[in-house]
Design an enzyme around this catalytic site. Sequence first.
Site, mmCIF file in Angstrom:
data_model
loop_
_atom_site.group_PDB
_atom_site.id
_atom_site.type_symbol
_atom_site.label_atom_id
_atom_site.label_comp_id
_atom_site.label_asym_id
_atom_site.label_seq_id
_atom_site.Cartn_x
_atom_site.Cartn_y
_atom_site.Cartn_z
ATOM 1 N N TYR A 245 0.968 -1.384 0.009
ATOM 2 C CA TYR A 245 0.063 -0.019 0.028
ATOM 3 C C TYR A 245 0.947 1.226 0.028
ATOM 4 O O TYR A 245 0.623 2.349 -0.843
ATOM 5 C CB TYR A 245 -0.807 -0.079 1.150
ATOM 6 C CG TYR A 245 -1.564 1.249 1.423
ATOM 7 C CD1 TYR A 245 -2.584 1.478 0.628
ATOM 8 C CD2 TYR A 245 -1.418 2.023 2.627
ATOM 9 C CE1 TYR A 245 -3.451 2.675 0.620
ATOM 10 C CE2 TYR A 245 -2.175 3.181 2.742
ATOM 11 C CZ TYR A 245 -3.252 3.402 1.863
ATOM 12 O OH TYR A 245 -3.932 4.519 2.113
ATOM 13 N N GLN B 280 -16.333 5.749 0.888
ATOM 14 C CA GLN B 280 -15.335 5.816 0.148
ATOM 15 C C GLN B 280 -15.352 4.566 -1.047
ATOM 16 O O GLN B 280 -15.263 3.448 -0.509
ATOM 17 C CB GLN B 280 -14.159 5.770 0.740
ATOM 18 C CG GLN B 280 -12.604 5.755 -0.054
ATOM 19 C CD GLN B 280 -11.391 5.248 0.883
ATOM 20 O OE1 GLN B 280 -11.444 4.298 1.478
ATOM 21 N NE2 GLN B 280 -10.496 6.150 0.977
ATOM 22 N N LYS C 268 -13.557 2.042 -3.647
ATOM 23 C CA LYS C 268 -12.289 1.887 -3.899
ATOM 24 C C LYS C 268 -12.603 1.442 -5.496
ATOM 25 O O LYS C 268 -13.494 0.644 -5.989
ATOM 26 C CB LYS C 268 -11.762 0.593 -3.241
ATOM 27 C CG LYS C 268 -11.632 0.926 -1.919
ATOM 28 C CD LYS C 268 -10.348 1.443 -1.528
ATOM 29 C CE LYS C 268 -9.838 1.698 -0.291
ATOM 30 N NZ LYS C 268 -8.948 3.057 -0.021
ATOM 31 N N ASP D 160 -11.648 6.543 -4.673
ATOM 32 C CA ASP D 160 -10.250 6.035 -4.218
ATOM 33 C C ASP D 160 -9.581 5.294 -5.230
ATOM 34 O O ASP D 160 -9.839 4.070 -5.430
ATOM 35 C CB ASP D 160 -9.964 5.592 -2.799
ATOM 36 C CG ASP D 160 -8.692 5.730 -2.227
ATOM 37 O OD1 ASP D 160 -7.812 6.256 -3.126
ATOM 38 O OD2 ASP D 160 -8.454 5.528 -1.125
ATOM 39 N N GLU E 23 -9.981 10.526 -4.962
ATOM 40 C CA GLU E 23 -8.618 10.193 -3.842
ATOM 41 C C GLU E 23 -7.470 9.711 -4.533
ATOM 42 O O GLU E 23 -7.888 8.493 -5.267
ATOM 43 C CB GLU E 23 -9.167 9.563 -2.638
ATOM 44 C CG GLU E 23 -8.248 9.510 -1.664
ATOM 45 C CD GLU E 23 -8.879 8.827 -0.414
ATOM 46 O OE1 GLU E 23 -10.153 9.105 -0.103
ATOM 47 O OE2 GLU E 23 -8.092 8.164 0.300
ATOM 48 N N ASP F 45 -3.626 11.121 -0.810
ATOM 49 C CA ASP F 45 -3.375 10.100 0.349
ATOM 50 C C ASP F 45 -1.990 9.869 0.511
ATOM 51 O O ASP F 45 -1.083 10.209 1.061
ATOM 52 C CB ASP F 45 -4.600 9.031 0.270
ATOM 53 C CG ASP F 45 -4.385 8.252 1.423
ATOM 54 O OD1 ASP F 45 -3.511 8.168 2.095
ATOM 55 O OD2 ASP F 45 -5.450 7.232 1.745
ATOM 56 N N LYS G 270 -2.990 9.918 7.008
ATOM 57 C CA LYS G 270 -2.618 8.712 8.092
ATOM 58 C C LYS G 270 -1.787 9.147 9.143
ATOM 59 O O LYS G 270 -0.816 9.654 8.958
ATOM 60 C CB LYS G 270 -1.972 7.541 7.115
ATOM 61 C CG LYS G 270 -2.671 7.090 5.864
ATOM 62 C CD LYS G 270 -3.945 6.279 6.070
ATOM 63 C CE LYS G 270 -4.966 6.090 5.295
ATOM 64 N NZ LYS G 270 -5.686 7.143 4.552
ATOM 65 N N ALA H 57 -3.737 3.358 8.257
ATOM 66 C CA ALA H 57 -4.066 2.384 7.118
ATOM 67 C C ALA H 57 -4.558 1.308 7.794
ATOM 68 O O ALA H 57 -5.482 0.621 7.244
ATOM 69 C CB ALA H 57 -2.554 2.231 6.799
ATOM 70 N N TRP I 201 -11.385 7.447 9.730
ATOM 71 C CA TRP I 201 -11.538 5.893 9.414
ATOM 72 C C TRP I 201 -10.884 5.128 10.540
ATOM 73 O O TRP I 201 -9.813 5.383 10.498
ATOM 74 C CB TRP I 201 -11.231 5.505 7.841
ATOM 75 C CG TRP I 201 -11.479 4.052 7.495
ATOM 76 C CD1 TRP I 201 -12.561 3.554 6.881
ATOM 77 C CD2 TRP I 201 -10.615 3.119 7.511
ATOM 78 N NE1 TRP I 201 -12.455 2.349 6.606
ATOM 79 C CE2 TRP I 201 -11.239 1.949 7.172
ATOM 80 C CE3 TRP I 201 -9.389 2.793 8.247
ATOM 81 C CZ2 TRP I 201 -10.654 0.709 7.104
ATOM 82 C CZ3 TRP I 201 -8.910 1.746 8.363
ATOM 83 C CH2 TRP I 201 -9.403 0.422 7.776
HETATM 84 C C1 0XW Z 1 -9.516 3.538 3.690
HETATM 85 N N1 0XW Z 1 -8.263 3.501 4.291
HETATM 86 C C2 0XW Z 1 -8.184 4.517 5.454
HETATM 87 C C3 0XW Z 1 -8.169 2.047 4.616
HETATM 88 C C4 0XW Z 1 -6.928 1.481 3.937
HETATM 89 O O1 0XW Z 1 -5.671 1.492 4.634
HETATM 90 C C5 0XW Z 1 -6.689 2.267 2.700
HETATM 91 C C6 0XW Z 1 -7.166 3.642 3.298
HETATM 92 C C7 0XW Z 1 -7.189 4.598 2.116
HETATM 93 O O2 0XW Z 1 -7.856 5.487 2.017
HETATM 94 O O3 0XW Z 1 -6.339 4.512 1.068
HETATM 95 MG MG MG Z 2 -7.079 6.510 0.310
#
Ligand code: 0XW
Ligand code: MG
Length: 367
Positions: A56, A162, A164, A193, A218, A241, A265, A294, A320
């Site tokens: 990641y 969010q 993905k 994202d 994102e 991010d 983060k 994370a 999150w």
């Molecule tokens: C959603 N998150 C905060 C959890 C995973 O670590 C990925 C991350 C993100 O936004 O990329």
């Molecule tokens: Mg992200």
Amino acid sequence: MRINRINVYTVQLPTKGGAYKMASTEVHSLDSTLVEVVTDDGITGWGETCPVGPVYQPHHALGARAAIAEIAPGLIGESTQSPRLLAKRMDERLNGHNYAKAAFDIACLDLIGQRLGVPVSTLLGGALTDRVPSYYSLIVGSPDETARIAADKVKAGYPRLQIKIGGRNLEKDAATVHKVWEAVGLKASIAVDGNRGLSVPSALHLDRLCQNIPFVFEQPCNSMEENATLRGRLTHPIYLDESTEDLNAVLRAISSGIADGFGFKVTRLGGLTKMMTARDMCSIRSLPHTCDDAWGGDVIAAACVHLAATVDPRRFDGAWIAQEYIEGHYDNTNPVVIENGHIAVPQRPGLGVKPEAGVFGVPVASY
Ligand code: 0XW
Ligand code: MG
């Protein structure tokens, strides 16, 4: 007030309900590292760092523990009164590796809060609220299934989703965004994202294919430079991010106008003390952001929520935490929990969570 002992623990956090899928990786179980810092006045502070696998971002669990092994022996006997002094001591022993140093920064604030009898949010400048919004992260999945989960989560109270995307056919990504939008409309705000997985042309195409859907885009592409080339060519705002590797990257992104907001983060930036600087830089330019990590359990969740409580709610995009994807808690008496898509800010001194005795077994290292 001086550090007498540091115990390092590891815990496996298997993902609930199958793999957690992102553009460039999927993970099944996360390897979290915890530090227990014991002072000579008998107080214990906790810190945690848990990369979401080794792909990641340039962090991994073994790397965190190797960095801790480098740093920890030099911290014995050090004062815990100043997180800034502790940061200096850590920098004298190891260059970089913010994500490992973050665990000690969090533990130090936990210790100070307990000693002063105040929650960590007070040490971070003071809470503006006692309850913060969270957001639900929908993994890369089929359009229909993702839309179904999205509707459920909005019904459950999440104010933000969010989605993905990336690592697959662009049409599927576009269809997923459309289906989620049809399912939830303006009932939730949406982030899409890409987790660094899109090329610049794919990001431009996806933007066009979803032109009328309000969302923030994102980290669509890998590097800060690639994302910078999207500036002025997208309908959607860009959040960074993974590119915010340290405070210097945040400063660069803000000063050059690359980002309209951030997914921050805590451990990547080096802990809560560094996150305060990121928060304040965003405040100067009215930029919205999240307070996440994370992955990780109650210790990292508490850290995120304390910082989240100090952000102006008008610019706050949510905290999150991994709770929806992991089983159980380290602290069953005062766990950090999402209720109706929101999280109560711990009010007890320090982080307000204490892993139960023996929950991580025996330490993997002690100093
Ligand atoms: C959603 N998150 C905060 C959890 C995973 O670590 C990925 C991350 C993100 O936004 O990329
Ligand atoms: Mg992200």
